[in-house]
Design an enzyme around this catalytic site. Structure first.
Site, PDB file in Angstrom:
ATOM      1  CG  HIS A 262      -0.153  -0.077   2.527  1.00 32.48           C
ATOM      2  ND1 HIS A 262       0.335   1.015   3.188  1.00 32.48           N
ATOM      3  CD2 HIS A 262       0.228  -1.156   3.244  1.00 32.48           C
ATOM      4  CE1 HIS A 262       0.972   0.639   4.273  1.00 32.48           C
ATOM      5  NE2 HIS A 262       0.928  -0.686   4.343  1.00 32.48           N
ATOM      6  N   GLY A 263       0.411   2.225  -0.764  1.00 33.66           N
ATOM      7  CA  GLY A 263       1.066   3.527  -0.755  1.00 33.66           C
ATOM      8  C   GLY A 263       2.375   3.616  -1.495  1.00 33.66           C
TER       9      GLY A 263
END
Length: 209
Positions: free
Chosen positions: A136-137
């Site tokens: 994520h991210g």
């Protein structure tokens, strides 16, 4: 109607992507390389100059299947990306890959079998290879290769033209500059701010002289 796709490169990675292409129903019409490869079960479409003289950008898509040169150097792949920039780029995602909602995958990229893209941004002409994880991210620039089984933890930023070797791990929140190469099984726990080859646990810049 989809345009025919041509692979640029006929080596081992091309064979792997061909398997994904066939399962997704977009088998290439042929492949381009400096010479014919016996391992490729596709028609040989000649060298770069020959292909580009015969097939116009409006009549085909390409997918770059050359990976890296000696020392995990991504410059040859970058040259091919630039050479074929006028052609639309075909994207391939294996049916067994997991691409979570909110992820983005740039044109010309390949996400291979068992890979996981968990809310990350993948640039153009990237490869997320077999069983690799991008968490994520994360933000990957264009022309980033993530090797089989590599793990890119959350919030990592990777510049363009970066090679991440098989089984490497990149700690959450770090960044890797453009042109860097991470050797297989390395552990990147600090940001990499200078191009070069990095290996070991923890990863450090290697003297290749």
């Amino acid at each position: 109607m989809d345009k025919p796709v041509y692979f640029i490169g006929g080596g081992g990675h091309a064979v792997s992507v061909l398997n994904v292409a066939r399962e997704t129903g977009r088998e290439p019409a042929g492949y381009v390389d400096v010479a014919e490869h016996g391992s490729m079960s596709l028609p040989y479409s000649g060298s770069d100059s020959g292909f580009m003289a015969l097939v116009a950008p409006e009549d085909a898509e390409v997918h770059i299947t050359v990976v890296a040169g000696a020392g995990c150097d991504m410059s040859l792949r970058r040259k091919l990306i630039d050479r074929y920039s006028s052609y639309p780029a075909a994207t391939y995602v294996a049916g067994s890959a997991v691409v979570v909602t909110g992820s983005a995958i740039g044109d010309g990229s390949a996400v291979m079998h068992g890979a996981v893209i968990n809310g990350a941004e993948i640039g153009r002409h990237c490869v997320v290879n077999t069983g690799a994880v991008v968490e994520h991210g994360c933000k990957l620039g264009d022309n980033v290769f993530v090797g089989p089984g590599a793990v890119i933890c959350g919030g990592v930023e990777i510049g363009p033209d970066v090679f991440i070797g098989a089984g490497a791990t990149v700690r959450n929140g770090v960044s890797i500059c453009s042109g860097a190469s991470v050797a297989m099984s390395a552990a990147v726990i600090h940001s990499i701010e200078q191009p070069g080859i990095y290996g070991g646990v923890p990863a450090r810049k290697l003297d290749m002289a």
